[in-house]
Design an enzyme around this catalytic site. Sequence first.
Site, short mmCIF file in Angstrom:
data_model
loop_
_atom_site.label_atom_id
_atom_site.label_comp_id
_atom_site.label_asym_id
_atom_site.label_seq_id
_atom_site.Cartn_x
_atom_site.Cartn_y
_atom_site.Cartn_z
N HIS A 30 0.49 -1.13 0.08
CA HIS A 30 -0.46 0.12 -0.13
C HIS A 30 0.85 0.93 -0.05
O HIS A 30 2.00 1.58 0.85
CB HIS A 30 -0.66 0.09 1.26
N SER A 65 -4.92 -4.84 8.33
CA SER A 65 -3.86 -4.64 6.56
C SER A 65 -3.93 -2.21 7.72
O SER A 65 -5.01 -1.97 7.98
CB SER A 65 -5.02 -4.30 5.10
N CYS A 81 5.65 -29.62 -12.02
CA CYS A 81 4.49 -28.47 -12.10
C CYS A 81 4.67 -27.83 -13.46
O CYS A 81 5.09 -27.34 -14.20
CB CYS A 81 4.69 -27.16 -11.06
#
Lengths: 421, 491
Positions: B54, B343, B406
Site C-alpha cells: 500500500h 491491513s 509442475c
Amino acid sequence: MYEQNFQVVIIGGGPAGLAAAVSASDNGAERVLVIERDRELGGILQQCIHNGFGLHRFKEELTGPGYAGRYIKMVQERSNITVLLDTMVLSVTENKTIVGVNPQDGIFQITAKAIIFAMGCRERTRGAIRTPGTRPAGVLTAGAAQRMVNMEGYLPGKKVVILGSGDIGLIMARRMALEGTRVEAVLEIMPYSNGLTRNVVQCLQDYNIPLYLAHTILKIHGKERITGVTCAKVDQNMKPIAGTEFYLECDCLLLSVGLIPENELSRELGIQIDGLTSGPIVDQLRQTNMAGFFAAGNVVHVHDLVDFVSEEGEIAGKYATAYAKSEIGAVNKVVAVTSADGVRTVVPQMINLHEGDTLPIRLYMRVGKTERNVKLAIMSGAQILLEKKLAVAKPGEMIVVEVPSDKLKTSDDKITVILKR
Amino acid sequence: MKNTKKTDIVIIGGGIVGTAIARELAKYELDIVLLEQHPDLAMGTTKANSAILHAGFDAPEKSLKALLNVRGNELYRSLKDELDLELAVTGSLVVATNETEMKTLTELEQRGKNNGVAGLKIISRDQVLVREPNLSPDIVGALYAPTGGMMWPFTAALAFAENAIRNGVEVLTECPVTGIKVDNGKVVGVDTPQGFITANYVINAAGVHADDISRMASDDSFTITPRKGEYILFDKSVGSLVNTIIFPTPSKISKGILVSQTIHGNIFIGPNAANSSDKEDVATTTLGMKEIIAGARRLVPNLPLSSAITQFTGVRAVADSGDFVIRASTITQGLIQAAGIQSPGLTSAPAIAEMVAAILGNQGVNLTPKRSFNPINPPRVAFNQLDYAGKQAIIAKNPLHGRIICRCETVTEGEIVDAIHSPCGARTVDGIKRRLRPGAGRCQGGFCGPKITTILARELNIPITAVRKDTAESQMFYDKIPGGCEVTADV
Ligand SMILES: Cc1cc2nc3c(=O)[nH]c(=O)nc-3n(C[C@H](O)[C@H](O)[C@H](O)COP(=O)(O)OP(=O)(O)OC[C@H]3O[C@@H](n4cnc5c(N)ncnc54)[C@H](O)[C@@H]3O)c2cc1C
C-alpha cells in the site's frame, strides 16, 4: 545433443500420440519423434486399470495399460520412431522449433517439418466450480486419486463422496468400493449422468452406490481433513433449492467435474481455439489454422472412448506426414462446420476440400442435453445434406456421422449440424 | 521435565510481522527464538490477503497505520534486493464512478500528502481507460499512487525468516505457546509442547490470537475480533483483465472490493468484510462469493468467471482501537505487543519491526550491532525465469532441474528438493506450493500433487501416509485396506 531434425514430432505419448506416431511411420515418415513428460508411454491409460478399452479397435475388452501396451509395442517395432520420456516441451515456435528439457539431456532444441499436439486434457478443479467451504486435506480430483490408488498404492479416504458423474467419477466410485472404502454417494448437478450408460450400471448400480441427480455440494466442512459436505437438490437453472439441504459425512471428496483440453502450448503459439470444445479448431485432416500444426485426441475435444482417440491420432499422423512431404494438395473449397439447435460441439470445425478428395468425412458431435427420438441433420442452408435418426442423444456419448465428400462439393460454404425434434 | 532452553527474546508467531521482527533483531547481539504453532511459517493471515504494497493514503493521519505504512513501503525498496523479494512497485489506482466519489478521492489525495505519500495525483477518465481498457465505462476518474505495488507475502515472510536464521535466530515450528510464565509482574519464559523456554522478553506477534497470548501474561488491555475477507483467483490466461491494482473508492469501514493483478500475473477479486466469531474460520461462503463478484463487477463489468482457479479467505485481526497495537505492556514487564496488525500490515511489517526494536531499546535491552550480520539472502534460482543458457547451466549442475514437476508454473524437481532442504524448509504439500507455486496454477495440483507427495516422502524420509497437506493433522493418504480387492493390470 538433440539438435536434430524430424519429419513429424508428436507432443504427448498417450493413446493419441502413440497412434499418430504409428500412423506417421506407416505412412512413410522417415523420422518420427514422440515426446512424453511421464516416465512411460501410455498417458492416462496407465492409471486406468479397469477394463472396457478397445472394443471397437481390437474387438476385445482390454484394461487401460493393456490397450496402451498394444500401441507401445507397435511403436517399439517401428525403428524410425524415437521416444523421449521424462521430457517436457517448454515451447514451440512458429517455424516449428521445439524446446524440450529432461534430466539426461538438459535443455535442447529440435526442429520438425510437422508437429502434432497430443497433450490430452486436465481435470477441472474445485476452484473452477467455486464450491464454498474450507480447504482441508481429502479433497482431490478423481484422476489424481486414481493415480494414487492404482499407481502408488494409497487410499485417499475411507468414506468417500464423489461430485460429478463423469466416467472418471463413476470408475473411481467402483474402484474405491473394491478397495473396501465406503462410497456414500455420487452427486451430479445435471439431471442426467455425463458418463457412459454402461459405467452407471457397472460402477454404481452393481455396487449399490446411490446416484443423486440434480444435486450439488453447497459447502465443504472440516479444518484439517474434510469431515463432511452439505448437499442440496438444484432446480432447472442449477440453483440450489432451499429446504432440500442434507449433510453427508465423509473423509474424502473426489471431484469429477469435467475435463479441459490442455492447450497452453497451442495457445501461446497463436493457434485458434474453439470456445466450445476448448481445443484447437481443426479440419478433417486434424490440421489447425497454422499450417503444419496438427492436433489429435483429448487436446482437440474430450472423447469418451479411447478407440476414437486412436482413430484421430491416426488421421493426424497420416496427414502430418503428408504435410511434411509436401503431399497435401491445394485446397479448392473451404466449408465451415458449425453446430446449433441442441448440438453443442462438432469436430472438425473446418473442411478443406482438395483436388481428388473422395473419402467420406466423419463428424464427431456432442449434444447439449439428453433428448429422445430426434433426428440429427446436417444442413447446407435450408437444404438437408444428411439425416440420422437417434432414439436417444446424450451429452455423455459422442455421435459420429459420415458425410460423403461429393455432397460437400456442392454444399454452401457453411454447413450446420442440428437436432430436429 | 522436558528440555528447557534459555534465550534473550522469544517471538511468538511466524507471520510477516514475527519474521520481520526476527530479522530486524538479528542485527543485534541477542539470542532469539521464534515460535510458530503450525508446521510452516506464514500460515495465518499472511497467507491470505490482497498482497498489496500500500502507498499509505488510506489510514487516518498520525495513526500508527499511516506512519508505519509509509515507512514500510520505503523500507521494502531496499529489502527487495537484500532479501530477493518478489515485489513490484507498479502503481495503484483508486477509481471513482461519480462526482461524490471524486470528492472522496480529493480528500484521499490530501490525506495521503499529509501522511507523506509521494507522487499522488488525480487522473482523468480517459487517462484511466487508456491504462485499463476493461474498466467500467462509468468510471469518471482515479487517484493514481505511483508507490503502490504488489508483493508475495509468503515468500516475503520466509525470506525474513531465512535471513534471520542465517544470522543466528532459531525458528521452531509446530511449537505453540501454551502459557507464559510471569513472576513478580515480569515475564520469565514460555511453555510449549517442546519444553519451557526461559526468556526475559516475549514479543507477541500472534496475529488473530494476539489477545489470547496477551492474556496468558495477564494483560487484557485489548481484544482482537476476526473479520473475514474472501477472494477469487483467476488463471493467468485472463491476466490482462487489469494491468495493475484497481481499488474502488473506499467507504468508512473498508478499502472495498478490488480487482488486481498478482505479482505472478494472475488476477484476483476481493475481499469482502464480515465479522466472525471463530478466529480459525477460513471457509469461503456462497454469500461472500456473491458479494465480491458483485463488487468487482462495478469496476470490471466482464469478469471471466469460468477462468476462476481457486477461492480463499483471510482473517483480519482487528483490535478494538482500530489501530495497530505496538507497545510495551503496561501490565507485564517484558511483554511487547505487535498486535491488531490488520491491513496495511504486510506493507508495515518492516517498519513495525524497527519500532519493536526501538521499544526493546527503551526497555533497557542492549542493542549492540552484530558485526557478522549479513543482510543478504542468496537469490533463489527460478527455473522458469532463466534464459536458455541459464537453464542449461543449472541442469548441468543438478539434473533434477531437468525434470518439470509442475507444468502450469514450470517448476522443477530440483527446485522442490531445494525448497525442502532450505533454512526453513517446506514440510507440507501446501508449503511447497507457497514457496514455488506448484498447485497454485490452473490444475490446482491435479497433476503435480501426487508427485510432490512422493518427493516429500522421499526427501523427508517419511512414509507417504505421513505426508501432510498443510496443517499438523492434515495427512492425505491411507495405506490400502488389507483384504481390499487387488486389480492387476494385464499388459
Ligand atoms: C483480507 C485481508 C487483506 C489484506 N490485504 C493487505 C494488503 O493488501 N496489504 C497489506 O499490507 N496488508 C494486508 N492485509 C494485512 C496483512 O495480511 C496482515 O496485517 C499481516 O499478514 C499480519 O501478519 P501477522 O504476522 O501479524 O499475522 P499472521 O500472519 O496471522 O501470523 C501470526 C502467527 O502467529 C502464530 N501463532 C498464533 N498463536 C500462536 C501460539 N500460541 N504459539 C505460536 N504461534 C502462534 C500463527 O500460527 C501465525 O502464523 C490484509 C489482511 C486481510 C485479512
